[in-house]
Write a protein that holds these residues in place. Structure first.
Motif, PDB file in Angstrom:
ATOM      1  N   ASN A  74       0.850  -1.193   0.000  1.00 47.28           N
ATOM      2  CA  ASN A  74       0.000   0.000   0.000  1.00 47.28           C
ATOM      3  C   ASN A  74       0.891   1.250   0.000  1.00 47.28           C
ATOM      4  O   ASN A  74       1.672   1.452   0.934  1.00 47.28           O
ATOM      5  CB  ASN A  74      -0.890  -0.005   1.246  1.00 47.28           C
ATOM      6  N   PRO A  75       0.789   2.105  -1.022  1.00 42.64           N
ATOM      7  CA  PRO A  75       1.630   3.311  -1.088  1.00 42.64           C
ATOM      8  C   PRO A  75       1.463   4.237   0.113  1.00 42.64           C
ATOM      9  O   PRO A  75       2.359   5.028   0.409  1.00 42.64           O
ATOM     10  CB  PRO A  75       1.152   4.002  -2.379  1.00 42.64           C
ATOM     11  N   LYS A  76       0.335   4.134   0.827  1.00 41.81           N
ATOM     12  CA  LYS A  76       0.131   4.977   2.011  1.00 41.81           C
ATOM     13  C   LYS A  76       1.119   4.634   3.122  1.00 41.81           C
ATOM     14  O   LYS A  76       1.358   5.448   4.016  1.00 41.81           O
ATOM     15  CB  LYS A  76      -1.303   4.815   2.531  1.00 41.81           C
ATOM     16  N   ASN A  77       1.686   3.419   3.077  1.00 46.65           N
ATOM     17  CA  ASN A  77       2.664   3.007   4.094  1.00 46.65           C
ATOM     18  C   ASN A  77       4.094   3.364   3.716  1.00 46.65           C
ATOM     19  O   ASN A  77       5.030   3.047   4.442  1.00 46.65           O
ATOM     20  CB  ASN A  77       2.572   1.495   4.324  1.00 46.65           C
ATOM     21  N   VAL A  78       4.254   3.995   2.553  1.00 49.78           N
ATOM     22  CA  VAL A  78       5.599   4.303   2.053  1.00 49.78           C
ATOM     23  C   VAL A  78       5.746   5.812   1.918  1.00 49.78           C
ATOM     24  O   VAL A  78       4.891   6.490   1.339  1.00 49.78           O
ATOM     25  CB  VAL A  78       5.859   3.620   0.691  1.00 49.78           C
ATOM     26  N   HIS A  79       6.832   6.346   2.460  1.00 55.44           N
ATOM     27  CA  HIS A  79       7.086   7.791   2.460  1.00 55.44           C
ATOM     28  C   HIS A  79       8.428   8.056   1.778  1.00 55.44           C
ATOM     29  O   HIS A  79       9.419   7.409   2.091  1.00 55.44           O
ATOM     30  CB  HIS A  79       7.107   8.329   3.894  1.00 55.44           C
ATOM     31  N   THR A  80       8.437   9.009   0.865  1.00 60.18           N
ATOM     32  CA  THR A  80       9.670   9.346   0.159  1.00 60.18           C
ATOM     33  C   THR A  80      10.484  10.350   0.959  1.00 60.18           C
ATOM     34  O   THR A  80       9.989  11.419   1.313  1.00 60.18           O
ATOM     35  CB  THR A  80       9.359   9.933  -1.236  1.00 60.18           C
ATOM     36  N   ILE A  81      11.713   9.974   1.264  1.00 63.96           N
ATOM     37  CA  ILE A  81      12.697  10.896   1.842  1.00 63.96           C
ATOM     38  C   ILE A  81      13.955  10.751   0.995  1.00 63.96           C
ATOM     39  O   ILE A  81      14.607   9.710   1.013  1.00 63.96           O
ATOM     40  CB  ILE A  81      13.004  10.587   3.319  1.00 63.96           C
ATOM     41  N   HIS A  82      14.270  11.777   0.219  1.00 69.70           N
ATOM     42  CA  HIS A  82      15.396  11.689  -0.707  1.00 69.70           C
ATOM     43  C   HIS A  82      16.731  11.606   0.027  1.00 69.70           C
ATOM     44  O   HIS A  82      16.906  12.193   1.098  1.00 69.70           O
ATOM     45  CB  HIS A  82      15.407  12.899  -1.647  1.00 69.70           C
ATOM     46  N   ASN A  83      17.643  10.859  -0.575  1.00 70.07           N
ATOM     47  CA  ASN A  83      19.010  10.827  -0.053  1.00 70.07           C
ATOM     48  C   ASN A  83      19.594  12.230  -0.099  1.00 70.07           C
ATOM     49  O   ASN A  83      19.274  13.014  -0.998  1.00 70.07           O
ATOM     50  CB  ASN A  83      19.902   9.901  -0.897  1.00 70.07           C
ATOM     51  N   GLY A  84      20.452  12.505   0.836  1.00 78.07           N
ATOM     52  CA  GLY A  84      21.145  13.783   0.836  1.00 78.07           C
ATOM     53  C   GLY A  84      22.542  13.607   1.390  1.00 78.07           C
ATOM     54  O   GLY A  84      22.842  12.602   2.033  1.00 78.07           O
TER      55      GLY A  84
END
Length: 197
Positions: A74-84
């Protein structure tokens, strides 16, 4: 996977994993029994880890989308945090004299794990053609990994030892980048590459 399973057995409520890459079938080689076993094991690990995780971090939107579809998450359980990366104090601007094409030595650097994903055979084939025309060009590859012997064999068989160097794991990458003339990457796929950043 072991962290997720142990936390589940320990009744820890918040279990967070990170997807650093695209893990679907489109980027896997299935030519040998070893590759088949390795790929099945990898798919199982990602599926188990994702199933038991209460939240998943993806390093890019593409990683999130592709993995959610393939693993039916489920995409609702996945959050994008970009590498930095923190570049403060790591890099200095090269002087103009260093950046000009020199006829005695032109230094190319590549950084990454020595594995199929990084496309190093493509890189070595390209370098072989470049060196024919520009014998003063050299390539240093920083990193180690399972494909090291394959790359060593290619370098040996194509007489590239005087121009291409496998340097292993290095701790001073920012300094090496500053001293080089060109950064080269031939990855077949990436989540969001820290080496590129």
């Amino acid at each position: 996977m072991f962290g997720i399973i142990s936390s589940y057995l320990s009744c820890i409520s918040n279990k967070i994993i990170t997807w650093h890459n695209i893990y679907d079938n489109s980027v896997k080689k299935w030519g040998s029994l070893h590759q088949f076993y390795s790929n099945c094991k990898s798919i199982a690990k990602v599926k188990i880890g994702s199933y038991f995780a209460s939240n998943i971090i993806a390093v890019s939107d593409n990683v999130k989308e592709r993995n959610c579809i393939f693993y039916r998450i489920n995409p609702k359980n996945v959050h994008t945090i970009h590498n930095g990366i923190n570049v403060d104090g790591l890099f200095e601007k090269k002087s103009d004299s260093n950046s000009k094409l020199r006829k005695d030595n032109f230094s190319i650097i590549a950084v990454g794990t020595l594995q199929y994903q990084k496309g190093y055979i493509i890189m070595l084939k390209a370098m072989k053609e470049i060196i024919k025309r520009f014998p003063f060009v050299n390539l240093s590859i920083m990193g180690d990994g399972p494909d090291r012997s394959i790359l060593e064999s290619y370098i040996e068989q194509n007489n590239l030892k005087n121009n291409i160097y496998l340097k292993g794991i290095q701790k001073d990458i920012p300094l090496l980048l500053v001293k080089s003339d060109l950064f080269l990457m031939t990855s077949l796929w990436e989540g969001i590459s820290i080496a590129l950043l």
